[in-house]
Write a protein that holds these residues in place. Structure first.
Motif, PDB file in Angstrom:
ATOM      1  N   PHE A  51      -0.988  -6.632   1.405  1.00 31.11           N
ATOM      2  CA  PHE A  51      -1.595  -5.875   2.499  1.00 31.11           C
ATOM      3  C   PHE A  51      -1.684  -4.378   2.204  1.00 31.11           C
ATOM      4  O   PHE A  51      -2.356  -3.655   2.939  1.00 31.11           O
ATOM      5  N   HIS A  52      -1.068  -3.907   1.138  1.00 30.63           N
ATOM      6  CA  HIS A  52      -0.942  -2.457   0.951  1.00 30.63           C
ATOM      7  C   HIS A  52      -2.273  -1.702   0.862  1.00 30.63           C
ATOM      8  O   HIS A  52      -2.352  -0.554   1.323  1.00 30.63           O
ATOM      9  N   PRO A  53      -3.393  -2.286   0.333  1.00 31.33           N
ATOM     10  CA  PRO A  53      -4.639  -1.505   0.307  1.00 31.33           C
ATOM     11  C   PRO A  53      -5.188  -1.166   1.694  1.00 31.33           C
ATOM     12  O   PRO A  53      -5.985  -0.227   1.835  1.00 31.33           O
ATOM     13  N   ARG A  54      -4.769  -1.893   2.724  1.00 29.34           N
ATOM     14  CA  ARG A  54      -5.286  -1.679   4.079  1.00 29.34           C
ATOM     15  C   ARG A  54      -4.214  -1.152   5.027  1.00 29.34           C
ATOM     16  O   ARG A  54      -4.478  -0.973   6.221  1.00 29.34           O
ATOM     17  N   CYS A  55      -3.007  -0.913   4.505  1.00 32.03           N
ATOM     18  CA  CYS A  55      -1.874  -0.527   5.359  1.00 32.03           C
ATOM     19  C   CYS A  55      -1.764   0.990   5.460  1.00 32.03           C
ATOM     20  O   CYS A  55      -1.729   1.687   4.443  1.00 32.03           O
ATOM     21  N   ARG A  56      -1.696   1.495   6.673  1.00 35.32           N
ATOM     22  CA  ARG A  56      -1.626   2.943   6.861  1.00 35.32           C
ATOM     23  C   ARG A  56      -0.230   3.501   6.604  1.00 35.32           C
ATOM     24  O   ARG A  56      -0.032   4.712   6.574  1.00 35.32           O
ATOM     25  N   TYR A  57       0.752   2.614   6.432  1.00 32.66           N
ATOM     26  CA  TYR A  57       2.122   3.052   6.165  1.00 32.66           C
ATOM     27  C   TYR A  57       2.520   2.862   4.702  1.00 32.66           C
ATOM     28  O   TYR A  57       3.661   3.132   4.327  1.00 32.66           O
ATOM     29  N   ALA A  58       1.615   2.374   3.863  1.00 33.92           N
ATOM     30  CA  ALA A  58       1.953   1.973   2.490  1.00 33.92           C
ATOM     31  C   ALA A  58       2.576   3.110   1.689  1.00 33.92           C
ATOM     32  O   ALA A  58       2.132   4.265   1.752  1.00 33.92           O
ATOM     33  N   GLN A  59       3.616   2.756   0.921  1.00 32.23           N
ATOM     34  CA  GLN A  59       4.272   3.687   0.016  1.00 32.23           C
ATOM     35  C   GLN A  59       4.181   3.142  -1.409  1.00 32.23           C
ATOM     36  O   GLN A  59       3.667   2.046  -1.638  1.00 32.23           O
ATOM     37  N   ASP A  60       4.703   3.901  -2.360  1.00 35.45           N
ATOM     38  CA  ASP A  60       4.574   3.524  -3.763  1.00 35.45           C
ATOM     39  C   ASP A  60       5.167   2.153  -4.051  1.00 35.45           C
ATOM     40  O   ASP A  60       4.598   1.366  -4.824  1.00 35.45           O
ATOM     41  N   ILE A  61       6.308   1.828  -3.444  1.00 37.17           N
ATOM     42  CA  ILE A  61       6.959   0.544  -3.700  1.00 37.17           C
ATOM     43  C   ILE A  61       6.082  -0.625  -3.249  1.00 37.17           C
ATOM     44  O   ILE A  61       6.107  -1.709  -3.841  1.00 37.17           O
ATOM     45  N   CYS A  62       5.278  -0.398  -2.219  1.00 40.34           N
ATOM     46  CA  CYS A  62       4.407  -1.451  -1.687  1.00 40.34           C
ATOM     47  C   CYS A  62       3.320  -1.836  -2.690  1.00 40.34           C
ATOM     48  O   CYS A  62       2.832  -2.971  -2.673  1.00 40.34           O
ATOM     49  N   LYS A  63       2.949  -0.896  -3.555  1.00 40.45           N
ATOM     50  CA  LYS A  63       1.869  -1.131  -4.508  1.00 40.45           C
ATOM     51  C   LYS A  63       2.335  -1.874  -5.759  1.00 40.45           C
ATOM     52  O   LYS A  63       1.507  -2.423  -6.494  1.00 40.45           O
ATOM     53  N   THR A  64       3.640  -1.877  -5.987  1.00 41.71           N
ATOM     54  CA  THR A  64       4.145  -2.448  -7.240  1.00 41.71           C
ATOM     55  C   THR A  64       5.057  -3.654  -7.055  1.00 41.71           C
ATOM     56  O   THR A  64       5.103  -4.538  -7.914  1.00 41.71           O
ATOM     57  N   LYS A  65       5.767  -3.726  -5.939  1.00 42.22           N
ATOM     58  CA  LYS A  65       6.764  -4.783  -5.748  1.00 42.22           C
ATOM     59  C   LYS A  65       6.427  -5.626  -4.517  1.00 42.22           C
ATOM     60  O   LYS A  65       6.234  -5.086  -3.422  1.00 42.22           O
ATOM     61  N   ALA A  66       6.368  -6.936  -4.687  1.00 41.65           N
ATOM     62  CA  ALA A  66       6.101  -7.830  -3.557  1.00 41.65           C
ATOM     63  C   ALA A  66       7.320  -7.871  -2.644  1.00 41.65           C
ATOM     64  O   ALA A  66       8.456  -8.062  -3.117  1.00 41.65           O
ATOM     65  N   PRO A  67       7.132  -7.697  -1.327  1.00 41.02           N
ATOM     66  CA  PRO A  67       8.281  -7.705  -0.412  1.00 41.02           C
ATOM     67  C   PRO A  67       8.860  -9.100  -0.252  1.00 41.02           C
ATOM     68  O   PRO A  67       8.145 -10.098  -0.321  1.00 41.02           O
TER      69      PRO A  67
END
Length: 346
Positions: A303-319
């Motif tokens: 979801f990180h490309p559309r998330c307004r709260y996304a941080q660097d960890i969101c782009k590299t590591k699956a939660p």
């Protein structure tokens, strides 16, 4: 989480469809329609499954029933039809069940299809349609089968003389009632309702929803209710699971989810729920960009490309999909930090 009352427990469910190209139709990629979904349904409850069109809701439901073969995962079901003498149920992994076992499981697991027009055979009478499961499974025949069909039609609000008519003679709501009667024929434990009211007029939707609730009480049914209308889901569900791009991103009790969402995608969905109060203002969250392709999903959190709260960890590591307390599951790195917008009760 106690497993004593869990009827269905799905773990790491995957369904990938191959993409073939070239003269030799070689597999060049996969559509990840269902990608590592975990969910469970308690006996006697309704679990709502929501998300945008194309997120994998229907594929998840059909894969659970093995109408579509799963690519990987476990589907544990407490079957009464397969219970051994002296036992109340038999715990079966549906994903690994043989053809003979699956036929027996059909008595416990049924589906109500979305389209009441295409899901009924136009060349069969209503009596033949509703009574077919009884015939296939050898449950009843002759006068006994006819009487059972009459009872099922009565249970869904139709008349006995409707048995001799054909599907084209009925309205959309009546056809869906026929589909519900067919699903009830074998006295199942679990019914997967795949958007059962989305093709119906709004005035008819409420009647069918009330019917499903009454039948749940009368027959002791458990529902997996797939829908995209959040107001409907809130009305009928005990718990709700939210899907995005083939993954379950949040699951909680209905009011907990609506009043205390923990995933940004859930917050965005909930902001679209209309509240019947002209003085109540809510921030409408518009998701930017298109839903990523399930053939080539983003790295890290989908979801990180559309998330307004996304941080660097969101782009590299699956939660990790985990319980944050009170059987509230969420897959978000920021679940403990964000204060998301709740939805007011309508």
């Amino acid at each position: 989480m106690s497993s004593d009352n869990i009827l269905l427990d799905v773990k790491h469910l995957k369904k990938y469809f191959p993409v073939r190209r070239g003269v030799f139709r070689r597999v060049v990629a996969h559509v990840k329609a269902v990608d590592d979904v975990d969910l469970f349904i308690k006996e006697g409850e309704t679990l709502g499954l929501v998300g945008e069109s194309g997120c994998g809701k229907t594929t998840t439901g059909r894969t659970i029933l093995r109408l579509i073969e799963p690519t990987a995962g476990e589907i544990h079901f407490r079957s009464k039809a397969l219970a051994k003498p002296g036992e109340e149920f038999n715990l079966v992994d549906v994903a690994k069940a043989s053809r003979g076992t699956m036929k027996a499981l059909r008595r416990d697991m049924q589906i109500i299809f979305q389209d009441p027009y295409s899901s009924l055979n136009p060349r069969m009478t209503v009596g033949a349609i509703v009574g077919e499961p009884l015939l296939v499974h050898g449950v009843a025949k002759g006068k006994e089968r006819e009487q059972r069909v009459r009872e099922l039609l009565g249970a869904v609000g139709l008349k006995p003389d409707h048995m001799k008519r054909y599907p084209h003679e009925f309205s959309g709501g009546q056809r869906q009632r026929i589909g519900i009667a067919r699903a009830l024929a074998l006295d199942p434990q679990l019914i997967i309702a795949d958007e059962p009211v989305s093709a119906l007029d709004v005035s008819i939707q409420a009647q069918v929803l009330n019917l499903l609730e009454d039948l749940q009480k009368d027959f002791g049914l458990t529902y997996l209710f797939i829908a995209h209308d959040l107001s409907v889901v809130r009305h009928i569900s005990d718990r709700v699971a939210v899907m995005y791009l083939g993954k379950a991103v949040e699951l909680a009790e209905t009011e907990e989810l609506f009043t205390n969402p923990k995933h940004p995608y859930t917050e965005a969905l909930m902001s679209a729920v209309p509240v019947p109060d002209p003085d109540y203002e809510v921030e409408r969250i518009i998701l930017e960009g298109d839903v990523p392709s399930p053939v080539n999903p983003p790295s890290g959190c989908y979801f990180h490309p559309r998330c307004r709260y996304a941080q660097d960890i969101c782009k590299t590591k699956a939660p990790e999909y985990h319980d944050i307390g009170g059987e509230h599951f969420v897959a978000c790195h920021l679940a403990d930090q964000l204060k998301l917008q709740p939805v007011r009760a309508g």
